[in-house]
Scaffold this active site. Structure first.
Site, mmCIF file in Angstrom:
data_model
loop_
_atom_site.group_PDB
_atom_site.id
_atom_site.type_symbol
_atom_site.label_atom_id
_atom_site.label_comp_id
_atom_site.label_asym_id
_atom_site.label_seq_id
_atom_site.Cartn_x
_atom_site.Cartn_y
_atom_site.Cartn_z
ATOM 1 N N ALA A 44 0.676 -1.126 0.039
ATOM 2 C CA ALA A 44 0.044 0.056 0.028
ATOM 3 C C ALA A 44 0.853 1.298 -0.129
ATOM 4 O O ALA A 44 0.374 2.345 -0.029
ATOM 5 C CB ALA A 44 -0.896 0.138 1.249
ATOM 6 N N SER A 45 2.036 1.025 0.140
ATOM 7 C CA SER A 45 2.825 2.426 0.352
ATOM 8 C C SER A 45 3.619 2.939 -0.857
ATOM 9 O O SER A 45 4.382 2.191 -1.787
ATOM 10 C CB SER A 45 4.090 1.753 1.371
ATOM 11 O OG SER A 45 5.047 2.664 0.996
#
Lengths: 204, 204
Positions: free
Chosen positions: A12-13
Site C-alpha cells: 500500500a506504500s
C-alpha cells in the site's frame, strides 16, 4: 559474499513503490543483493499505535502531493490509486508463496503488483486481481490463476506472511520502505541516498 | 524581490535543528530569505491525532539512532538531550517577542536555543533557562533576564505563539521541519535537497 540487505515494504506504500524501482540496482553497485520482505503495516500499527499516513489529517493530503512530486522527479509512472490505502494481504501472500523456491520470480511478481497499483492505478486488494496478475507475470513457471487462488488460501502461506510481519516488528520495522543493512536500519524512500553511502563506506 | 520562504519548526525537533543549520544558506543561494516560524507540535498533534515520534514504540528508538547518524554525517554538534522531547513554549514565546522588531536577533536567539538543547544537551524548557540564554545571546540589544522573563508572561506574546501555531495548521503544517516555498509544502529535513532543486528550477 556479504549478506543480502533487507527491503521491507507494504504494497500500500507509494514510498515503498518508489524504493522498489531502485533498491536492487543500488545494492548491486556495491556487490550486494536484496531480500524483499513485504509486510502488513496494519499489523505493525497495532504495536506502534499509529495510523496509515493517508488517514491522518493534513498528512494524508501532503502524502498525495509529495508522492506525485517524487514520481515526476524520478520520471516514474504513477497514479494515485482510488483504492489507496490498498489491502496488501493477497499480494503479500502471493509473494511468500513463491519466495523460497523462486525468489527472482517472487520479485518479478512484486514489481508487477506494485506497477499495477501505482502505475496503472488498479486495486490489487482482491485475490482475483492478484491471481490474474500473477498468472500473467509468471506464465513461464506454468502457474495459472487457479493455482494462485488456491495458494492464497493455504494456511502455511498465511502463516508465512504473519511470521514475516512479526519478525519485522521484532527487528524494529515500523514503516515502509524500511531497509536494514547489516543490522543498521533506514526508514523511508528518502534514506536511500544514505543507504548508498553506508554501503560505500561501511558506515560512519 | 521574491517572497521569503517559510521555515516552520518545533524546538523539540532534532530534524528541525538540523534544518536550522542550513536553511538560510540554502535559500540565499537562490536569492531568497527565510522567515522562521517556531510552532508547538503538541497543539498540531491534537488536530492530526499523532504523538511525538519519541513516544511511539519502535519509532522512538529509531529516531535516536537516526538523529545521531545524521549529526555525524553533517559533522554537526549533537547530543540527544535527556529532556527530549522538550517543551518549546518558553523558547517559542521568546522568539516571537523579538520577531517583529528584531527579526535577525530572533533568529540568533533561535539558533542559540537550538544549540543549547541539541549541541549541549541542555533542557531549554524552563523559562529561567530561556531567559538566561536570551540575555547572553542578545546582550547587544541591552536585554537582561528580567526583561525576557517578563515578556514570557506577556499575554500578547502568548497569543502570538498560539496564532502562529493555528496559522501553521491552516497551511497544512503537521511536522517539523516544514518548509513552504511559494505555497509548495516540504516536510522533513530530508526534503531540503528537494527544496534546493525547487528553488533552482521553479518546480516540476
Amino acid at each position: 559474499m556479504p549478506d543480502p540487505i533487507d527491503f521491507y515494504f507494504d504494497f500500500a506504500s507509494p514510498y515503498g513503490y518508489f524504493a522498489s524501482l531502485r533498491i536492487d540496482e543500488l545494492a548491486a553497485a556495491h556487490g550486494r543483493t536484496v531480500t524483499w520482505r513485504p509486510i502488513l503495516l496494519g499489523a505493525v500499527f497495532k504495536v506502534t499505535g499509529m495510523k496509515p499516513n493517508l488517514e491522518q489529517p493534513l498528512r494524508g493530503e501532503y502524502l498525495t502531493l509529495d508522492a506525485g512530486r517524487i514520481a515526476r522527479l524520478l520520471n516514474a509512472p504513477f497514479t494515485f490509486p482510488d483504492s489507496a490505502p490498498v489491502n496488501g494481504v493477497a499480494a503479500s501472500r502471493a509473494f511468500y508463496w513463491l519466495a523460497d523456491e523462486h525468489p527472482e520470480q517472487a520479485k518479478l511478481l512484486a514489481r508487477a503488483l506494485y506497477h499495477a497499483h501505482f502505475a496503472e492505478g488498479r486495486d490489487i486488494g482482491p485475490a482475483d486481481t492478484v491471481a490474474e496478475i500473477a498468472a500473467r507475470s509468471l506464465g513461464s513457471l506454468g502457474i495459472d490463476r487457479a493455482a494462485v487462488s488456491a495458494a492464497l488460501q493455504d494456511q502455511s502461506v498465511k502463516d508465512r506472511l504473519r511470521a514475516a510481519t512479526d519478525e519485522a516488528v521484532e527487528r524494529g520495522v515500523f514503516g515502509s520502505p524500511f531497509v536494514i543493512v547489516d543490522d543498521e536500519p533506514f526508514w523511508g524512500w528518502d534514506r536511500l541516498e544514505m543507504v548508498d553511502r553506508w554501503l560505500a563506506t561501511g558506515g560512519w
